[in-house]
Design an enzyme around this catalytic site. Structure first.
Site, mmCIF file in Angstrom:
data_model
loop_
_atom_site.group_PDB
_atom_site.id
_atom_site.type_symbol
_atom_site.label_atom_id
_atom_site.label_comp_id
_atom_site.label_asym_id
_atom_site.label_seq_id
_atom_site.Cartn_x
_atom_site.Cartn_y
_atom_site.Cartn_z
ATOM 1 C CG HIS A 91 -4.752 6.845 -6.483
ATOM 2 N ND1 HIS A 91 -5.277 5.739 -5.878
ATOM 3 C CD2 HIS A 91 -4.358 6.454 -7.716
ATOM 4 C CE1 HIS A 91 -5.189 4.697 -6.709
ATOM 5 N NE2 HIS A 91 -4.640 5.121 -7.835
ATOM 6 C CD GLU B 245 -4.492 2.356 -4.491
ATOM 7 O OE1 GLU B 245 -3.357 2.841 -4.383
ATOM 8 O OE2 GLU B 245 -4.781 1.493 -5.350
ATOM 9 N N GLY C 223 -7.142 -2.177 -9.907
ATOM 10 C CA GLY C 223 -6.505 -3.364 -9.349
ATOM 11 C C GLY C 223 -7.398 -4.587 -9.313
ATOM 12 C CD GLU D 102 -6.800 6.060 -11.503
ATOM 13 O OE1 GLU D 102 -6.024 5.460 -12.236
ATOM 14 O OE2 GLU D 102 -6.617 6.196 -10.285
ATOM 15 C CB SER E 67 -7.898 -3.283 -14.790
ATOM 16 O OG SER E 67 -8.063 -3.566 -13.410
ATOM 17 C CG ASN F 140 0.053 5.132 -8.812
ATOM 18 O OD1 ASN F 140 1.029 5.255 -8.073
ATOM 19 N ND2 ASN F 140 -1.188 5.060 -8.366
ATOM 20 C CD1 TRP F 141 5.577 2.595 -11.478
ATOM 21 C CD2 TRP F 141 7.637 2.815 -10.613
ATOM 22 N NE1 TRP F 141 6.474 2.632 -12.522
ATOM 23 C CE2 TRP F 141 7.744 2.760 -12.024
ATOM 24 C CE3 TRP F 141 8.803 2.955 -9.863
ATOM 25 C CZ2 TRP F 141 8.967 2.843 -12.692
ATOM 26 C CZ3 TRP F 141 10.028 3.036 -10.530
ATOM 27 C CH2 TRP F 141 10.105 2.973 -11.928
ATOM 28 C CE LYS F 142 -1.981 1.337 -7.700
ATOM 29 N NZ LYS F 142 -3.298 0.825 -7.484
ATOM 30 N N GLY G 220 -1.646 1.331 -12.999
ATOM 31 C CA GLY G 220 -1.080 0.849 -11.747
ATOM 32 C C GLY G 220 -0.279 -0.424 -11.976
ATOM 33 N N GLY G 221 -0.915 -1.570 -11.742
ATOM 34 C CA GLY G 221 -0.236 -2.872 -11.777
ATOM 35 C C GLY G 221 0.640 -3.097 -13.007
HETATM 36 C C1 PEP Z 1 -4.093 3.091 -10.295
HETATM 37 O O1 PEP Z 1 -3.481 2.751 -9.315
HETATM 38 O O2 PEP Z 1 -4.267 4.299 -10.531
HETATM 39 C C2 PEP Z 1 -4.633 2.037 -11.167
HETATM 40 C C3 PEP Z 1 -5.413 2.394 -12.142
HETATM 41 O O3 PEP Z 1 -4.289 0.737 -10.879
HETATM 42 P P1 PEP Z 1 -4.502 -0.547 -11.824
HETATM 43 O O4 PEP Z 1 -4.017 -0.175 -13.199
HETATM 44 O O5 PEP Z 1 -3.692 -1.622 -11.215
HETATM 45 O O6 PEP Z 1 -5.971 -0.855 -11.843
#
Ligand code: PEP
Length: 259
Positions: free
Chosen positions: A96, A98, A174, A168, A214, A9-11, A235-236
């Site tokens: 998600h 967010e 994050g 999640e 993470s 997920n590049w957000k 994500g990251g």
């Molecule tokens: C996400 O955005 O779905 C996520 C899990 O982010 P991260 O891996 O950075 O925690």
């Protein structure tokens, strides 16, 4: 057998040029990854160009969101799932945390979006997960089962083929703080039980449940060794080709048996 999915997920990161650069860098690094489906979710503006540049590769595209409306119409700023399909998208991330927290998405909206994804013959990656306060209060399972019931009610058996659930925990997104493989496994097994109770054992066994929060190259193998973890939403660590490729090409240990 449930084929694992590793989705990035590049957000709200990367221009079109940067997205193409990243996709092209990733392509050879994951070209032999036949053990899993590889998915990336760039921003809307980059989807079409990235789709064109990835044609013929094993990397599939996800959108990060879609409209609650199935049909086109006067909805400024929204994009339908048919439009996403038109540019080469196969998956849509729905609900998600967010979006739930910053844009006040409700379970009812998640349900409409999921139905729209199914109607366009795409696959929904439906995100659920509790906050730290909810976990500390001992209501994590109640929260997650509420999100599943609220977001996925009314689905038929054939609709379920187009659903992937991503667990999640909000406290792990994050933050660098991952759920332990055992904590994640416990909730994944619970989610599978919710589906078995609400639908059927067959549907529950076929459901792919991804972990997100993470995920990094050094913790993916331990997570993937768990019997009910069928992949990851990253994500990251998905924003850089080498680290995402390491996650895709994780060290495949034998999966632990169900307890
Ligand atoms: C996400 O955005 O779905 C996520 C899990 O982010 P991260 O891996 O950075 O925690």
């Amino acid at each position: 057998m449930r084929k694992p999915v590793i989705a990035g997920n590049w957000k709200m990161y990367k221009t079109v040029g940067e997205s193409v650069q990243m996709a092209l860098a990733l392509k050879p690094l994951v070209a032999n990854a036949s053990h899993c489906e590889v998915v990336i979710a760039p921003v809307f503006t980059a989807l079409k160009t990235v789709a064109d540049r990835l044609e013929g590769s094993n990397i599939k595209l996800a959108a990060q969101n879609c409209s609650t409306e199935i049909a086109e119409g006067a909805h400024t700023g929204e994009v339908t799932t048919t439009m996403l399909r038109d540019v080469g998208v196969s998956f849509v991330i729905v609900g998600h945390s967010e979006r739930r927290q910053i844009y006040f998405e409700t379970d009812a909206m998640v349900r409409l979006k999921t139905q729209s994804v199914i109607s366009a013959k795409l696959t929904a990656i439906v995100c659920v997960g509790e906050t730290l306060a909810q976990r500390d209060q001992g209501i994590a399972e109640k929260v997650v089962s509420g999100q599943l019931t609220g977001g996925l009610s009314g689905l038929t058996a054939s609709d379920l083929d187009r659903i992937i659930v991503a667990y999640e925990p909000v406290w792990a997104i994050g933050t660098g703080r991952t759920a332990t493989p055992e904590q994640a496994q416990e909730m994944h097994a619970f989610i599978r039980r919710v589906f078995a109770d609400g639908h059927s054992e067959k549907a529950a066994q076929a459901l792919r449940i991804l972990y997100g929060g993470s995920v990094k190259p050094d913790n993916i193998s331990g997570l993937m060794a768990q019997p009910d973890i069928d992949g990851a939403l990253v994500g990251g660590a998905s924003l850089e080709a080498e680290s995402f490729a390491k996650i895709v090409n994780y060290d495949r240990k034998p999966r632990k048996a169900n307890s």
